[in-house]
Design an enzyme around this catalytic site. Structure first.
Site, PDB file in Angstrom:
ATOM      1  N   PRO A   2      28.771  27.808   3.785  1.00 31.81           N
ATOM      2  CA  PRO A   2      28.470  26.411   3.444  1.00 31.81           C
ATOM      3  C   PRO A   2      29.651  25.498   3.769  1.00 31.81           C
ATOM      4  O   PRO A   2      30.786  25.936   3.888  1.00 31.81           O
ATOM      5  CB  PRO A   2      28.265  26.466   1.933  1.00 31.81           C
ATOM      6  CG  PRO A   2      29.153  27.583   1.492  1.00 31.81           C
ATOM      7  CD  PRO A   2      29.166  28.587   2.600  1.00 31.81           C
ATOM      8  N   GLU A   3      29.334  24.239   3.895  1.00 29.27           N
ATOM      9  CA  GLU A   3      30.360  23.211   4.042  1.00 29.27           C
ATOM     10  C   GLU A   3      30.463  22.498   2.692  1.00 29.27           C
ATOM     11  O   GLU A   3      29.511  22.491   1.914  1.00 29.27           O
ATOM     12  CB  GLU A   3      29.951  22.207   5.117  1.00 29.27           C
ATOM     13  CG  GLU A   3      29.527  22.822   6.435  1.00 29.27           C
ATOM     14  CD  GLU A   3      30.702  23.242   7.306  1.00 29.27           C
ATOM     15  OE1 GLU A   3      31.793  22.675   7.151  1.00 29.27           O
ATOM     16  OE2 GLU A   3      30.527  24.141   8.139  1.00 29.27           O
ATOM     17  N   LYS A  51      34.295  24.447  -2.250  1.00 32.22           N
ATOM     18  CA  LYS A  51      32.978  25.033  -2.027  1.00 32.22           C
ATOM     19  C   LYS A  51      32.465  25.748  -3.269  1.00 32.22           C
ATOM     20  O   LYS A  51      31.518  26.522  -3.192  1.00 32.22           O
ATOM     21  CB  LYS A  51      33.044  25.987  -0.847  1.00 32.22           C
ATOM     22  CG  LYS A  51      33.390  25.266   0.439  1.00 32.22           C
ATOM     23  CD  LYS A  51      33.188  26.181   1.582  1.00 32.22           C
ATOM     24  CE  LYS A  51      34.008  25.733   2.751  1.00 32.22           C
ATOM     25  NZ  LYS A  51      33.977  26.756   3.797  1.00 32.22           N
ATOM     26  N   ARG A 257      34.277  33.315  11.988  1.00 30.73           N
ATOM     27  CA  ARG A 257      35.231  33.168  13.088  1.00 30.73           C
ATOM     28  C   ARG A 257      34.662  32.407  14.269  1.00 30.73           C
ATOM     29  O   ARG A 257      35.366  32.118  15.215  1.00 30.73           O
ATOM     30  CB  ARG A 257      35.705  34.553  13.540  1.00 30.73           C
ATOM     31  CG  ARG A 257      36.652  35.186  12.554  1.00 30.73           C
ATOM     32  CD  ARG A 257      36.830  36.640  12.848  1.00 30.73           C
ATOM     33  NE  ARG A 257      35.734  37.421  12.298  1.00 30.73           N
ATOM     34  CZ  ARG A 257      35.416  38.635  12.687  1.00 30.73           C
ATOM     35  NH1 ARG A 257      36.091  39.209  13.633  1.00 30.73           N
ATOM     36  NH2 ARG A 257      34.429  39.276  12.132  1.00 30.73           N
TER      37      ARG A 257
END
Ligand SMILES: [Zn+2]
Length: 269
Positions: A2-3, A51, A257
């Site tokens: 999530p952002e 987050k 990544r």
């Protein structure tokens, strides 16, 4: 992954239905908290920190992290109420009032701790891009403390600044014209980059759909993220996708990544 803006939205949604209300159900489906029952207590608020999603109930905090698959849903209760949109066996936390049910599915983390431990429990986080106490200078100080580190992983490290996920780190590097593998010390305008991160998360925090390009057209909501093989909106080069990571990411098997970039706008260092 999530952002910070999506966690912020979920916290706001939970806050609207839970804050100031008495819990009729508090069902934590994690063995270590099976005995925790906060029903009958009043929810003070639900807030995001980086987050993490913090549900504060008197002197107790229920903290969740969505990690890869997690999501909170809110369902109205009463006659003809809707069915859960995720499988019941993936529910980790059910909080209900007389009117609503909030269900956390596939949460990557669910912990309960006394509110007095809040600062200590969150101390590993850098300045929160969506926090009232956002501190750009402190974020810069933390980023610059390891000047040799690649800027892509450094932006994702929640110890430096909290709230950036995979989408934003690709977008921020593109907007700065910096390759994600470039060392922090080689970023020409690091304060500008941090300011961009702050601006993007702020403008998106209450939008239903994340946009970094300034246009809501479905095809171009991002400059580079998720656009591998497509043409750069600025120079028409083909967007590249690759994994860049650090040894510590590989050891932990972390799946964060993947980075997208434009080889022309963001030349390899
Ligand atoms: Zn380009």
């Amino acid at each position: 992954m999530p952002e910070g803006d999506s966690v912020y939205r979920q916290a706001a949604q939970l806050h609207r239905v839970l804050a100031g209300r008495t819990l009729t159900t508090c069902d934590l489906r994690v063995p270590s908290y099976a005995a925790v029952d906060l029903s009958g207590r009043v929810v003070d608020d639900v807030v995001a920190h980086g987050k993490y999603l913090l549900c504060r109930i008197g002197d107790t905090v229920i903290r969740s992290h969505l990690k890869m698959e997690g999501v909170w849903h809110v369902y109205p209760l009463g006659p003809g109420h809707p069915r859960w949109r995720r499988a019941a066996h993936t529910a980790r936390c059910v909080l209900a009032t007389d009117e609503h049910q909030a269900v956390g599915f596939s949460l990557g983390e669910l912990v309960v701790f006394p509110r007095s431990e809040s600062a200590q429990r969150q101390q590993h986080l850098g300045p929160d891009l969506l926090g009232d106490d956002w501190d750009a200078q402190e974020a810069l100080r933390r980023l610059r403390a390891r000047p040799e580190r690649a800027v892509g992983p450094a932006l994702l490290d929640q110890h430096n600044l909290a709230g950036i996920g995979n989408v934003y780190r690709s977008e921020i590097c593109f907007l700065a014209g910096v390759h994600p593998s470039a060392p922090v010390s080689a970023v020409p305008d690091l304060p500008g980059m941090v300011e961009t991160a702050h601006r993007l998360l702020q403008v998106n925090r209450l939008r239903p759909r994340r946009v970094t390009t300034g246009t809501a057209s479905a095809a171009v909501r991002t400059w580079v993220y998720g656009r591998d093989g497509q043409l750069c909106l600025r120079c028409r080069s083909r967007i590249v996708r690759a994994e860049i990571g650090e040894e510590e990411d590989r050891r932990r098997g972390r799946d964060d990544r993947v980075v997208h970039w434009c080889p022309h706008c963001q030349p390899q260092p």
